[in-house]
Design a protein around this motif. Structure first.
Motif, PDB file in Angstrom:
ATOM      1  N   ILE A 188      13.590   8.559   6.734  1.00 15.99           N
ATOM      2  CA  ILE A 188      13.667   7.249   6.071  1.00 15.99           C
ATOM      3  C   ILE A 188      12.511   6.412   6.587  1.00 15.99           C
ATOM      4  N   ILE A 189      11.605   6.078   5.691  1.00 20.59           N
ATOM      5  CA  ILE A 189      10.427   5.278   6.028  1.00 20.59           C
ATOM      6  C   ILE A 189      10.662   3.841   5.582  1.00 20.59           C
ATOM      7  N   SER A 190      10.397   2.900   6.485  1.00 17.82           N
ATOM      8  CA  SER A 190      10.551   1.476   6.148  1.00 17.82           C
ATOM      9  C   SER A 190       9.216   0.765   6.371  1.00 17.82           C
ATOM     10  N   ILE A 191       8.858  -0.086   5.411  1.00 18.39           N
ATOM     11  CA  ILE A 191       7.608  -0.859   5.477  1.00 18.39           C
ATOM     12  C   ILE A 191       7.925  -2.280   5.040  1.00 18.39           C
ATOM     13  N   GLN A 192       7.584  -3.238   5.871  1.00 25.24           N
ATOM     14  CA  GLN A 192       7.887  -4.633   5.544  1.00 25.24           C
ATOM     15  C   GLN A 192       7.048  -5.130   4.372  1.00 25.24           C
ATOM     16  N   ARG A 193       5.767  -4.658   4.312  1.00 28.75           N
ATOM     17  CA  ARG A 193       4.900  -5.172   3.246  1.00 28.75           C
ATOM     18  C   ARG A 193       3.787  -4.177   2.923  1.00 28.75           C
ATOM     19  N   ILE A 194       3.630  -3.879   1.619  1.00 33.57           N
ATOM     20  CA  ILE A 194       2.495  -3.101   1.114  1.00 33.57           C
ATOM     21  C   ILE A 194       1.749  -4.016   0.153  1.00 33.57           C
ATOM     22  N   GLY A 195       0.502  -4.333   0.450  1.00 32.37           N
ATOM     23  CA  GLY A 195      -0.192  -5.338  -0.343  1.00 32.37           C
ATOM     24  C   GLY A 195      -1.533  -4.900  -0.892  1.00 32.37           C
ATOM     25  N   ASN A 196      -1.923  -5.523  -2.011  1.00 35.39           N
ATOM     26  CA  ASN A 196      -3.257  -5.369  -2.594  1.00 35.39           C
ATOM     27  C   ASN A 196      -3.961  -6.714  -2.458  1.00 35.39           C
ATOM     28  N   GLU A 197      -4.906  -6.801  -1.533  1.00 36.87           N
ATOM     29  CA  GLU A 197      -5.578  -8.061  -1.235  1.00 36.87           C
ATOM     30  C   GLU A 197      -6.820  -8.287  -2.100  1.00 36.87           C
ATOM     31  N   ARG A 198      -7.018  -7.455  -3.114  1.00 34.39           N
ATOM     32  CA  ARG A 198      -8.201  -7.597  -3.976  1.00 34.39           C
ATOM     33  C   ARG A 198      -8.028  -8.767  -4.950  1.00 34.39           C
ATOM     34  N   ALA A 199      -9.031  -8.958  -5.809  1.00 34.82           N
ATOM     35  CA  ALA A 199      -8.981 -10.044  -6.790  1.00 34.82           C
ATOM     36  C   ALA A 199      -7.807  -9.851  -7.735  1.00 34.82           C
ATOM     37  N   GLU A 200      -7.338 -10.932  -8.346  1.00 37.88           N
ATOM     38  CA  GLU A 200      -6.145 -10.898  -9.193  1.00 37.88           C
ATOM     39  C   GLU A 200      -6.288  -9.951 -10.372  1.00 37.88           C
ATOM     40  N   ASP A 201      -7.512  -9.784 -10.899  1.00 36.83           N
ATOM     41  CA  ASP A 201      -7.700  -8.922 -12.069  1.00 36.83           C
ATOM     42  C   ASP A 201      -7.883  -7.458 -11.683  1.00 36.83           C
ATOM     43  N   ASN A 202      -7.731  -7.130 -10.401  1.00 37.69           N
ATOM     44  CA  ASN A 202      -7.911  -5.751  -9.952  1.00 37.69           C
ATOM     45  C   ASN A 202      -6.566  -5.051  -9.854  1.00 37.69           C
ATOM     46  N   LEU A 203      -6.418  -3.944 -10.590  1.00 37.31           N
ATOM     47  CA  LEU A 203      -5.215  -3.121 -10.531  1.00 37.31           C
ATOM     48  C   LEU A 203      -5.538  -1.854  -9.756  1.00 37.31           C
ATOM     49  N   SER A 204      -4.795  -1.605  -8.727  1.00 39.02           N
ATOM     50  CA  SER A 204      -5.066  -0.412  -7.929  1.00 39.02           C
ATOM     51  C   SER A 204      -4.758   0.850  -8.723  1.00 39.02           C
ATOM     52  N   GLY A 205      -5.276   1.970  -8.243  1.00 39.90           N
ATOM     53  CA  GLY A 205      -4.855   3.248  -8.798  1.00 39.90           C
ATOM     54  C   GLY A 205      -3.462   3.561  -8.284  1.00 39.90           C
TER      55      GLY A 205
END
Length: 228
Positions: free
Chosen positions: A28-45
């Protein structure tokens, strides 16, 4: 669990406050936060999360294993996931001391690229199985065989052909096939194929069937394509 600071490959995709708990063949893996800090118009793969192990020893043995893996989709720029918990199949490493780390990778239309890592400072120890354990088991099996009479098989018994999975060890075909070949399997959702690529290597057919969206019929179709 404390995390050692390591230089990430891409600080725009972040992992914060990670932990894990191993329960038999699950982790069981727990992560408090996974974030994309790029510009608002950037969608990660598509993002992939893996629990990896690095061998720590004095014999200069260099070995890295993937103990658990899952995909978590895409994240828009300036967005994040919070209080994440993943219950995954766990592949036990061989005997020795291992440094564990969570690795976050991003799909770039060709392969997954490592973006960020969170290393745990407590080594994971795996004890060697006593040499006489297997011998004892074998002796017990032989004793059982000697006292168990062989059943008589009627001459009219029909021979049932195994399904595609049993014939070719489906999970091995998925482990060994190239990424491009898996992603081109027809009649199967691309997201499901990406999950297979992300979560391999598999140790059994049951592990493949544990992938979300997978079923026996779908697995038969995939294996038929990979082995034709």
């Amino acid at each position: 669990m404390t995390i050692l600071n390591k230089a990430p490959h891409d600080t725009s995709l972040t992992l914060q406050n990670c932990g894990y708990r191993i329960e038999n063949d699950r982790v069981i893996i727990s992560i408090q936060r996974i974030g994309n800090e790029r510009a608002e118009d950037n969608l990660s793969g598509t993002l992939r999360l893996q629990l990896c192990a690095f061998f720590q020893g004095v014999d200069n043995r260099s070995e890295q294993l993937v103990l658990a893996s899952t995909t978590i989709g895409e994240i828009k720029g300036q967005h994040f996931l919070t209080d994440c918990h993943y219950d995954l199949f766990f592949q036990q490493p061989t005997a020795g001391s291992w440094l564990l780390a969570l690795q976050l990778s991003e799909w770039d239309s060709v392969d997954y690229t490592l973006c960020n890592s969170a290393y745990f400072d407590t080594l994971y120890q795996v004890q060697a199985t006593p040499a006489n354990f297997e011998q004892t088991t074998n002796v017990d099996e032989k004793i059982e065989e000697s006292v168990t009479p062989s059943p008589k098989v009627p001459t009219t018994q029909k021979v049932v052909k195994k399904n595609v999975i049993g014939d070719v060890d489906g999970y091995r075909a998925i482990n060994k096939s190239k990424v491009e070949k898996i992603l081109k399997v027809k009649g199967v959702p691309k997201k499901l194929l990406e999950k297979l690529v992300a979560e391999r290597p598999f140790r059994s057919e049951k592990a493949v069937l544990n992938v979300k969206g997978m079923g026996p019929a779908m697995l038969n179709k995939i294996i038929a394509e990979l082995t034709c």
